[in-house]
Structures are given as structure tokens and as C-alpha cells.
Design an enzyme around this catalytic site. Structure first.
Site, mmCIF file in Angstrom:
data_model
loop_
_atom_site.group_PDB
_atom_site.id
_atom_site.type_symbol
_atom_site.label_atom_id
_atom_site.label_comp_id
_atom_site.label_asym_id
_atom_site.label_seq_id
_atom_site.Cartn_x
_atom_site.Cartn_y
_atom_site.Cartn_z
ATOM 1 N N LYS A 1 63.906 94.165 29.774
ATOM 2 C CA LYS A 1 64.707 95.296 29.189
ATOM 3 C C LYS A 1 64.025 96.452 28.949
ATOM 4 O O LYS A 1 64.529 97.256 29.149
ATOM 5 C CB LYS A 1 64.899 94.507 27.685
ATOM 6 C CG LYS A 1 65.901 93.515 27.467
ATOM 7 C CD LYS A 1 66.061 92.680 26.004
ATOM 8 C CE LYS A 1 66.793 91.616 26.287
ATOM 9 N NZ LYS A 1 67.002 90.594 25.018
ATOM 10 N N ASP B 1 72.455 94.636 20.105
ATOM 11 C CA ASP B 1 72.828 93.424 20.453
ATOM 12 C C ASP B 1 74.383 93.039 20.021
ATOM 13 O O ASP B 1 74.989 91.985 20.755
ATOM 14 C CB ASP B 1 71.883 92.320 20.167
ATOM 15 C CG ASP B 1 70.917 91.752 21.019
ATOM 16 O OD1 ASP B 1 71.345 91.894 22.277
ATOM 17 O OD2 ASP B 1 69.978 91.060 20.742
ATOM 18 N N GLN C 1 64.480 89.838 19.425
ATOM 19 C CA GLN C 1 64.596 88.796 20.677
ATOM 20 C C GLN C 1 64.778 87.606 20.066
ATOM 21 O O GLN C 1 63.763 87.120 19.128
ATOM 22 C CB GLN C 1 63.270 88.950 21.438
ATOM 23 C CG GLN C 1 63.385 87.978 22.688
ATOM 24 C CD GLN C 1 64.526 88.353 23.805
ATOM 25 O OE1 GLN C 1 64.766 89.576 24.121
ATOM 26 N NE2 GLN C 1 65.273 87.320 24.243
#
Ligand code: NAP
Length: 308
Positions: free
Chosen positions: A56, A123, A100
Site C-alpha cells: 500500500k 477502506d 490493517q
């Protein structure tokens, strides 16, 4: 004679999207004198999570987004993560916050995800983002499902009015992609482990999207001629687990790494029947990071008061 399906290349489409994001980032810097910023919180030492976070960050570098990874110890408390999220929520240099997953068992995942300001929820896992998605409002949409829609659109595959079957009902892929497809006016069937006669539903699909995490679940006789097949599954198969056919097909991988990656769709059986198909690797996978970068840019535009 069977025709070979056209491959939908994830890396190719992802690279197009990254180029677009990079020019938008440059435009934001020109207009606002400020770079979009993404902060990723990584808890513990899970090797796979470390790789995902690193990828990322590399993606951010490629397009000019400022990225930061905050490492936290495995035994951290929910409260300590919440404190950090609170700080990031009010940091005007941070436009996207991502935690994460998975988180260690002592951490209350939902409290953590719900603490992120929805406008920074790149997200798209916050209940507010999910609710907006359900309502068909503009919002930050989870990256893998929006990547799938983007792939279909960029290949000029019509969605409206199509019979679409989704295999899998996870919160990160199956459910949101089903909602996106309904919002695009498809007729959607969602299958899961309690579905009876799944093959009837998969055979009925003009577009079949599979996110089950079960290697080679979808066989050739479960797919209609001419269907568009999107395989989200990523399954690592070791040499010991592989059958003769796979050992032969992926010989190079097994010789080099002792394992290979395959999808949820039996590619060798399904490719001759499909009109389009995503390979694994090289299909949906690379789209996820590209769409995360796009989300970060969108979040930054919203927070900077720029038109979307
Ligand atoms: P998940 O949370 O494990 O959910 C799997 C879903 O598939 C569940 O809804 C399950 O049904 C259903 N399912 C499992 N076995 C089935 C079967 N035999 N028949 C019918 N339905 C079945 O999965 P996920 O997070 O969506 O991930 C799925 C796969 O996609 C994994 O391989 C993952 O690594 C991959 N993935 C890839 C990306 C990417 O490319 N960037 C992103 C996310 C996930 P129940 O609900 O009834 O249990």
C-alpha cells in the site's frame, strides 16, 4: 470448437487507474499546495499484513500520495488504538486512515473501525460508509468490490439488466459487490455455504463473481457459455497439495517457490466457456490497491472542499 476467453488484466487496468490518480494528485498539489495523505495502522508482526502494508505504501509512492505506517505492538489495548485514531482524525495532513486487518483477539475490531471519521474511512468498512452504500449515496466504497465494478466498466461489459451471481457473502467483498451491482441495475443472486443447488445459480449467471476462498470451487459445468467470470479468490497451493494437472500447469512456480496461487474458479475448465475471465494471479488482486489510492484521493478532495 471452444473459444478462448478474453483475459481481463488487473495489472493493466490498475495501472491506468494509478496514472489517473497520479495526475489528480498533481492537480491537488497545484491547487492546494498540499499532498493527500494516507496513514496505515499495523498491529503486531503478521508477515502477510506487513507485506500488504508495504505494498500500500509503495502504491502511494507511485502516485504521489504521502503515506505513513504506524506500527503497534501485538499486545496493544483497544483504548490505545482509539487514542491514535482520535489524533489522526483531527490531523489535517491525514486524509485517509486504514487499520490493517486482522487485529489481535484482545482488540475490539468494531470499536476501532467505527472510531475512524467516515470521511477518512478509505477502506469503506465504517457502518456509515456501508449504510451510504446501501442507500445508493456517494461514499467511500470498499476497494475490492469497487475494483470489480471498475474492471467490468473499463472492459465495456454492460451490467444493467444482467443476471449476476455472486458466490460469497463476506462484508469485504460479497455483500458490498452485490449492493454495487444492484445499484448498477443488475439482477443479483448471492450464494453461500447454505445455498442449495449452487450450480443452478452459477449457470444462470451472465456475470459470475466468486469470492469464497475455496480453490477451484467453480468447475466448467457450473458456468454458462459466454459468461463473464470474475475470480476474487486467492489460494496458495503447495506442491504437496497440488494434483497432477496443476503441477504441470504451474511447473515453473512449483520448481521456483514450491507453491502457486490459484483462484476459486477452475481456470483451465472455465476459460474455454467464458467470454471474459480474470486470471489468478493478475486479476482482481492489483485492483484493490489502485482503488484504495483512488479512495484516498477522493477523501482528500472531500476534505479540501474540492469538487469530486
Ligand atoms: P470470507 O470472509 O472467507 O467469506 C467466504 C464466503 O464464501 C462466505 O460467505 C462463505 O459462505 C462462502 N463460501 C465458502 N465456501 C463456499 C462454498 N463451498 N460454496 C458456497 N459458498 C462458499 O471470504 P472473503 O474475505 O470474501 O475472501 C474470499 C477470497 O477472496 C479469499 O481467497 C481471499 O483471499 C480473496 N480476496 C482477495 C482480494 C483481492 O483480490 N484483493 C480481496 C479480498 C479477498 P458462508 O457465509 O455461508 O460461510
Amino acid at each position: 470448437m471452444d473459444e478462448i476467453a478474453e483475459l481481463i488484466s488487473g495489472p493493466e487496468i490498475a495501472s491506468e487507474i494509478k496514472d489517473e490518480v497520479a495526475s489528480e494528485v498533481a492537480e491537488i498539489v497545484r491547487q492546494k499546495g498540499m499532498r493527500p495523505g494516507l496513514t496505515v495502522i499495523l498491529v503486531g508482526d503478521d508477515p502477510a499484513s506487513k507485506v500488504y502494508v508495504r505494498n500500500k505504501q509503495l502504491g502511494c509512492e507511485e502516485v504521489g500520495i504521502k503515506s505513513e505506517a504506524i506500527r503497534m505492538p501485538e499486545n496493544i489495548s483497544t483504548e490505545d488504538i482509539l487514542k491514535e485514531i482520535d489524533r489522526l482524525n483531527y490531523d489535517t495532513n491525514v486524509h485517509g486512515i486504514l487499520v490493517q486487518l486482522p487485529l489481535p483477539p484482545q482488540v475490539e475490531k468494531n470499536r476501532v473501525l467505527e472510531a475512524i471519521f467516515p470521511e477518512k474511512d478509505v477502506d469503506g468498512f465504517h457502518p456509515m460508509s456501508m449504510g451510504r452504500l446501501l442507500a445508493g449515496e456517494d461514499c467511500l466504497v470498499p476497494a475490492t468490490p469497487s475494483g470489480i465494478i471498475e474492471m467490468l466498466k473499463r472492459k465495456n461489459i454492460a451490467i444493467r439488466g444482467k443476471e449476476v451471481t455472486v458466490v460469497g457473502r463476506s462484508v469485504i467483498v460479497g455483500k458490498p459487490v452485490a449492493v454495487l451491482l444492484i445499484n448498477e441495475s443488475a439482477t443479483v443472486t448471492v450464494c453461500h455455504t447454505k445455498t442449495r443447488e449452487m450450480a443452478e445459480h452459477t449457470r444462470n449467471a451472465e456475470i459470475l463473481i466468486v469470492s469464497a476462498g475455496r480453490p477451484n470451487l467453480i468447475k466448467g459445468d457450473m458456468v454458462s457459455k459466454g459468461a463473464v467470470v470474475i475470480d476474487v479468490g486467492i489460494n496458495r497451493i503447495t506442491k504437496e497439495e497440488a494434483d497432477e494437472r496443476l503441477l504441470k500447469w504451474r511447473k515453473k512456480d512449483f520448481d521456483k517457490k514450491g507453491s502457486t496461487l490459484i483462484g476459486d474458479v477452475d481456470f483451465q475448465e472455465v476459460e474455454p466457456k467464458a467470454s471474459y475471465i480474470t486470471p489468478v494471479p493478475g486479476g482482481v488482486g492489483p485492483m484493490t490497491i489502485a482503488m484504495l489510492l483512488k479512495n484516498t484521493m477522493k477523501a482528500a478532495r472531500m476534505q479540501m472542499g474540492l469538487k469530486l
